[in-house]
Structures are given as C-alpha cells and as structure tokens.
Design an enzyme around this catalytic site. Structure first.
Site, PDB file in Angstrom:
ATOM      1  N   ARG A   1      11.367 -23.084 -56.296  1.00  0.00           N
ATOM      2  CA  ARG A   1      11.629 -23.954 -54.923  1.00  0.00           C
ATOM      3  C   ARG A   1      11.079 -25.044 -55.270  1.00  0.00           C
ATOM      4  O   ARG A   1      11.587 -26.179 -54.860  1.00  0.00           O
ATOM      5  CB  ARG A   1      10.568 -22.972 -54.068  1.00  0.00           C
ATOM      6  CG  ARG A   1      10.296 -23.829 -52.879  1.00  0.00           C
ATOM      7  CD  ARG A   1      11.675 -24.085 -51.789  1.00  0.00           C
ATOM      8  NE  ARG A   1      11.410 -25.012 -50.658  1.00  0.00           N
ATOM      9  CZ  ARG A   1      11.340 -26.254 -50.814  1.00  0.00           C
ATOM     10  NH1 ARG A   1      11.668 -27.081 -51.958  1.00  0.00           N
ATOM     11  NH2 ARG A   1      11.255 -26.981 -49.708  1.00  0.00           N
ATOM     12  N   TYR A   2      10.044 -25.253 -56.197  1.00  0.00           N
ATOM     13  CA  TYR A   2       9.319 -26.654 -56.425  1.00  0.00           C
ATOM     14  C   TYR A   2       9.672 -27.144 -57.921  1.00  0.00           C
ATOM     15  O   TYR A   2      10.222 -26.192 -58.586  1.00  0.00           O
ATOM     16  CB  TYR A   2       7.967 -26.674 -56.097  1.00  0.00           C
ATOM     17  CG  TYR A   2       7.572 -26.071 -54.946  1.00  0.00           C
ATOM     18  CD1 TYR A   2       7.591 -26.912 -53.652  1.00  0.00           C
ATOM     19  CD2 TYR A   2       7.099 -24.940 -54.518  1.00  0.00           C
ATOM     20  CE1 TYR A   2       7.190 -26.280 -52.619  1.00  0.00           C
ATOM     21  CE2 TYR A   2       6.768 -24.309 -53.684  1.00  0.00           C
ATOM     22  CZ  TYR A   2       6.604 -25.257 -52.564  1.00  0.00           C
ATOM     23  OH  TYR A   2       6.365 -24.810 -51.211  1.00  0.00           O
TER      24      TYR A   2
ATOM     25  N   ARG B   1       7.760 -25.852 -60.957  1.00  0.00           N
ATOM     26  CA  ARG B   1       7.061 -24.507 -61.091  1.00  0.00           C
ATOM     27  C   ARG B   1       8.058 -23.389 -60.278  1.00  0.00           C
ATOM     28  O   ARG B   1       8.949 -23.474 -59.398  1.00  0.00           O
ATOM     29  CB  ARG B   1       5.787 -24.369 -60.487  1.00  0.00           C
ATOM     30  CG  ARG B   1       5.614 -24.761 -59.197  1.00  0.00           C
ATOM     31  CD  ARG B   1       4.068 -25.607 -58.974  1.00  0.00           C
ATOM     32  NE  ARG B   1       3.795 -25.818 -57.739  1.00  0.00           N
ATOM     33  CZ  ARG B   1       3.988 -26.911 -57.077  1.00  0.00           C
ATOM     34  NH1 ARG B   1       5.008 -27.837 -57.487  1.00  0.00           N
ATOM     35  NH2 ARG B   1       3.691 -27.043 -55.915  1.00  0.00           N
TER      36      ARG B   1
ATOM     37  N   CYS C   1       2.311  -2.474 -55.172  1.00  0.00           N
ATOM     38  CA  CYS C   1       0.785  -3.108 -55.023  1.00  0.00           C
ATOM     39  C   CYS C   1      -0.036  -1.786 -54.993  1.00  0.00           C
ATOM     40  O   CYS C   1       0.326  -0.765 -55.120  1.00  0.00           O
ATOM     41  CB  CYS C   1       0.783  -3.695 -53.647  1.00  0.00           C
ATOM     42  SG  CYS C   1       1.724  -5.414 -53.659  1.00  0.00           S
TER      43      CYS C   1
ATOM     44  N   CYS D   1      -0.874  -4.462 -47.825  1.00  0.00           N
ATOM     45  CA  CYS D   1      -1.536  -4.986 -47.028  1.00  0.00           C
ATOM     46  C   CYS D   1      -0.725  -5.420 -45.446  1.00  0.00           C
ATOM     47  O   CYS D   1       0.556  -5.734 -45.636  1.00  0.00           O
ATOM     48  CB  CYS D   1      -1.758  -6.659 -47.220  1.00  0.00           C
ATOM     49  SG  CYS D   1      -2.622  -6.901 -48.848  1.00  0.00           S
TER      50      CYS D   1
ATOM     51  N   CYS E   1       1.437  -8.461 -45.018  1.00  0.00           N
ATOM     52  CA  CYS E   1       2.361  -8.776 -45.996  1.00  0.00           C
ATOM     53  C   CYS E   1       3.430  -9.749 -45.433  1.00  0.00           C
ATOM     54  O   CYS E   1       4.166  -9.329 -44.766  1.00  0.00           O
ATOM     55  CB  CYS E   1       2.711  -7.650 -46.961  1.00  0.00           C
ATOM     56  SG  CYS E   1       3.751  -7.848 -48.285  1.00  0.00           S
TER      57      CYS E   1
ATOM     58  N   ARG F   1       5.994 -10.894 -47.758  1.00  0.00           N
ATOM     59  CA  ARG F   1       6.950 -10.371 -48.591  1.00  0.00           C
ATOM     60  C   ARG F   1       7.471  -8.968 -48.277  1.00  0.00           C
ATOM     61  O   ARG F   1       7.790  -8.094 -49.292  1.00  0.00           O
ATOM     62  CB  ARG F   1       6.640 -10.606 -50.233  1.00  0.00           C
ATOM     63  CG  ARG F   1       8.129 -11.105 -50.773  1.00  0.00           C
ATOM     64  CD  ARG F   1       7.748 -11.470 -52.175  1.00  0.00           C
ATOM     65  NE  ARG F   1       7.640 -13.128 -52.499  1.00  0.00           N
ATOM     66  CZ  ARG F   1       6.706 -13.679 -52.922  1.00  0.00           C
ATOM     67  NH1 ARG F   1       5.618 -12.959 -53.539  1.00  0.00           N
ATOM     68  NH2 ARG F   1       6.517 -14.886 -52.866  1.00  0.00           N
TER      69      ARG F   1
ATOM     70  N   ASP G   1       2.791 -16.420 -42.205  1.00  0.00           N
ATOM     71  CA  ASP G   1       3.998 -16.678 -42.236  1.00  0.00           C
ATOM     72  C   ASP G   1       4.830 -15.831 -41.160  1.00  0.00           C
ATOM     73  O   ASP G   1       4.071 -14.794 -40.533  1.00  0.00           O
ATOM     74  CB  ASP G   1       4.529 -16.037 -43.571  1.00  0.00           C
ATOM     75  CG  ASP G   1       4.084 -17.290 -44.605  1.00  0.00           C
ATOM     76  OD1 ASP G   1       4.052 -18.341 -44.314  1.00  0.00           O
ATOM     77  OD2 ASP G   1       3.777 -16.603 -45.750  1.00  0.00           O
TER      78      ASP G   1
ATOM     79  N   ASP H   1       3.684 -22.559 -45.166  1.00  0.00           N
ATOM     80  CA  ASP H   1       4.670 -22.406 -45.869  1.00  0.00           C
ATOM     81  C   ASP H   1       5.856 -22.296 -44.922  1.00  0.00           C
ATOM     82  O   ASP H   1       5.979 -21.422 -43.897  1.00  0.00           O
ATOM     83  CB  ASP H   1       4.712 -20.925 -46.837  1.00  0.00           C
ATOM     84  CG  ASP H   1       5.587 -21.435 -47.992  1.00  0.00           C
ATOM     85  OD1 ASP H   1       6.354 -22.139 -48.124  1.00  0.00           O
ATOM     86  OD2 ASP H   1       5.150 -20.644 -48.899  1.00  0.00           O
TER      87      ASP H   1
ATOM     88  N   LYS I   1       5.640 -25.560 -48.665  1.00  0.00           N
ATOM     89  CA  LYS I   1       4.235 -25.478 -48.208  1.00  0.00           C
ATOM     90  C   LYS I   1       3.969 -27.123 -47.827  1.00  0.00           C
ATOM     91  O   LYS I   1       4.226 -27.852 -48.378  1.00  0.00           O
ATOM     92  CB  LYS I   1       3.274 -25.197 -49.256  1.00  0.00           C
ATOM     93  CG  LYS I   1       3.458 -23.508 -49.791  1.00  0.00           C
ATOM     94  CD  LYS I   1       2.069 -23.284 -50.741  1.00  0.00           C
ATOM     95  CE  LYS I   1       2.427 -21.780 -51.195  1.00  0.00           C
ATOM     96  NZ  LYS I   1       3.469 -21.661 -51.921  1.00  0.00           N
TER      97      LYS I   1
END
Ligand SMILES: *Cc1c(COP(=O)(O)O)cnc(C)c1O
Length: 355
Positions: free
Chosen positions: A98-99, A102, A111, A115, A118, A120, A279, A316, A323
């Site tokens: 995306r950037y 990186r 996981c 969570c 979450c 994602r 998000d 984001d 972001k």
C-alpha cells in the site's frame, strides 16, 4: 516451563457456549451463540490464560475483547467486509503493498484468541492457513525485484501462532533475499499468550534482526507479571517493542484508562506508537468511538503525559485511503505576518511567518 505448554493452552481454548459455564453471561452475550456459525462470522475462541485475566462482570475490559455479543450481527451502512480495501493492493497472494517503501505479509489466518474488534475479520479465523513455502518464494521474488521496499510487516492473523520452524523459515527466507530491510512483527502474543515466547523463539527473532515487535495492549489489566517478564526479555535481547492500541468503547475510551496504560508501557520500555480509531469492519459499530471524542481524549492526555508515552491517534481511511494522523488542531489562524496557535493549556501564542 515446558516448551509445548502454549500449544496445550491453544488446544484447550474455549470455542463454544458450553465452554463458558463458569461465566454468567448477559442476554446480549448469550444471544450471539444462538446464531453461532450461521454466517461467515469471526469464530469465538479464547485461551485460558487470556480469559483468566478477566473478572466475571460484563463491563470487564478484557471480557469485552474476547466474549462476542449479538451486536456483531448489526452491520451498519458505512461498514465494509474489506474496510481498508486491501485486496486492491495485493501484487502477490498474501502480500499488501500500500505504501511505497513497506509491504505487509499475511503470514497466517490464525490467532491465539479472536479479538471481537478485529478489522481483518473476513480473513482471520477462516481457512487460508499458514503461508506455504511456494507462497513465500513468490513474496521473496517480489522483494528482490522491488528494491524500494525497506520494511516488511509480518501480520495476519498472528505470526507467532506459527511453529518455531515456520517462523524461522519465514525470517531466514526474507533475510536471504533482503539482508538490508527492517522486519516488523505484528503480534498480540505478548498480551494474549505470553508463554508462547520461549527462549528458542527469542533466539530465532534476534538472530534475524533487525526485527521490531509491535504488539497491542488495550488496557492496563492486560499486563500480567508474566507479560512484564516476557517483554523485558525481548528488549534485553535487542528486540525493540512498540504498542498499537485500538480505541474501543467500553474498554479504554477514557483518559484515566489510557493514561495508566501508556505510562505503564513506558516503564516496561515499550513505546506507544499508534492509537487507532476503529476501522469500519462489519459488526464492530458497538466498539467505535466518535473521532471528536478521540481527539478530546488525546488533548487531555497531551496535558498529562510525556511525548514518549503519547501515541499518534490515527485512522486507516476506508476503501484503501491509507493511514492519516488525527491530530488535534492547535493552529487557530494566520495572517500576512503571523501564525496564531493555541498551546496545550489553551492560551494563544504567535509564531512569525518571516523568519
Ligand atoms: C499500517 C500499514 C503499514 C505500516 O504503516 P506505518 O504508518 O508505517 O506504521 C504498512 N502497510 C499496510 C498495508 C498497513 O496497513
């Protein structure tokens, strides 16, 4: 400690309503399980280490992160299944670029617990499994060709739920093609299953440095004596640790909660890096805090704690915008001669344009 004890913990995780007999569930909590598995929902799973940190009250900040509620079935108009538009930025399976400098690798969809906030959740806990050796080769070829990439984030899922052997394979393969890049390991393991961080794992990570570990503490109560010990050994072994919290309604959306957390982290040599605005992931509206309230909390924190303890409040942007910082506005106005600012205490100050 037995090296395999973390695997036993995971194997005996609570996964359904019948594993929650020792909890007094509220109606909103138990209603979630009526529809369990009915849709493509984020599964319920929590290991006994993390659930033991919670008190048996519905407003416990840890319980809110692992116990689902019927609210997850409420999908608001603004919510999306891929809130960050990540699928538009994937040049190679599992890689998000995306950037410019990186990339992010989805190492596994598993996981150590799921969570409830979450973002994602459409990838996590489903059936993509662990990155294969072939997928890893394709990622390595991409990195060989894209010299502009200076950093790779290992994310998921949680990369540290992989076996030591897989983690070593990932790190050494990346190092073989790009000894020059920084590796950022994004993991909640120090928070949710600290016993997984064994001496052998620390050796694997520090042998393949520079690796920065980025974790997610959202509340002071998530820091146990064991966690403190594990963080200390990571830092002592040359692995810098950063923290990304998520601003969560009913968990940490207050000045005292965040002040206590961030100050504790600094004492543990962990730098609070980001505080994320929620998000727009499907079924997470009950966790979201309005941006104005987030900025109000941040400006109060700025008056109370050091810059070292203060993360950047960021969002984001939905649909792949990336972001951006949600800094409170200290600039009041400007004219031909001056900029006019208010300081942290709210008084007005001038800085000249002609310097
Ligand atoms: C968050 C993120 C990064 C890292 O961003 P930083 O601002 O450097 O922390 C990189 N790639 C993707 C896809 C991300 O979501």
């Amino acid at each position: 400690m037995i090296e395999n004890s973390w695997r036993e913990q995971l194997k005996h995780s609570r996964k359904s309503l019948k594993d929650l007999n020792d909890f007094t569930l509220t109606e909103t909590e138990s209603a979630f399980f009526k529809y369990e598995g009915a849709e493509d929902k984020l599964p319920f799973m929590v290991n006994s280490y993390y659930s033991s940190l919670a008190e048996n009250t519905p407003d416990d900040p840890i319980r809110r992160q692992f116990l689902p509620t019927i609210d997850e079935y409420t999908v608001t108009d603004c919510e999306l299944s891929d809130p960050l538009g990540e699928k538009h930025y994937s040049p190679v399976p599992r890689l998000i670029h995306r950037y410019r400098d990186r990339v992010l690798l989805l190492t596994t969809d598993s996981c150590a617990m799921y969570c409830r906030h979450c973002f994602r959740r459409s990838f996590t806990g489903h059936d993509d499994g662990v990155v294969s050796s072939d997928e890893l080769s394709a990622v390595c070829s991409y990195l060989e060709e894209h010299r502009e990439v200076n950093e790779i984030l290992l994310s998921g899922g949680d990369p540290l739920t992989c076996s030591d052997r897989k983690i070593e394979e990932i790190l050494t393969s990346l190092r073989a093609v790009r000894p020059d890049i920084a590796i950022r390991l994004a993991t909640r393991i120090p928070v949710v299953l600290p016993m997984r961080i064994t001496e052998n794992l620390i050796r694997i990570i520090s042998d393949n440095g520079p690796v920065w570990l980025v974790t997610q503490f959202n509340h002071r109560k998530e820091i146990s004596v064991l966690t403190e010990k594990i963080i200390a050994s990571l830092v002592d072994n040359g692995i810098p640790v950063l923290n990304q919290s998520v601003l969560l309604k009913g968990v940490n959306d207050s000045v005292p909660a965040l002040e206590e957390l961030f100050q504790k982290l600094v004492r543990m040599r962990v730098k609070p890096y980001y505080l994320f605005q929620g998000d727009l992931a499907s079924g997470t509206s009950h966790f979201r805090v309005p941006i104005e309230r987030g900025q109000e909390i941040m400006s109060q924190l700025r008056q109370r704690i050091s810059g070292l303890a203060l993360p950047v409040y960021a969002v984001d942007l939905p649909g792949g915008g990336g972001k951006i910082p949600l800094t409170e506005n200290y600039a009041i106005r400007q004219d031909e001669k001056n900029y006019y600012f208010r300081n942290i205490e709210g008084q007005e100050y001038i800085y000249p344009r002609e310097i």
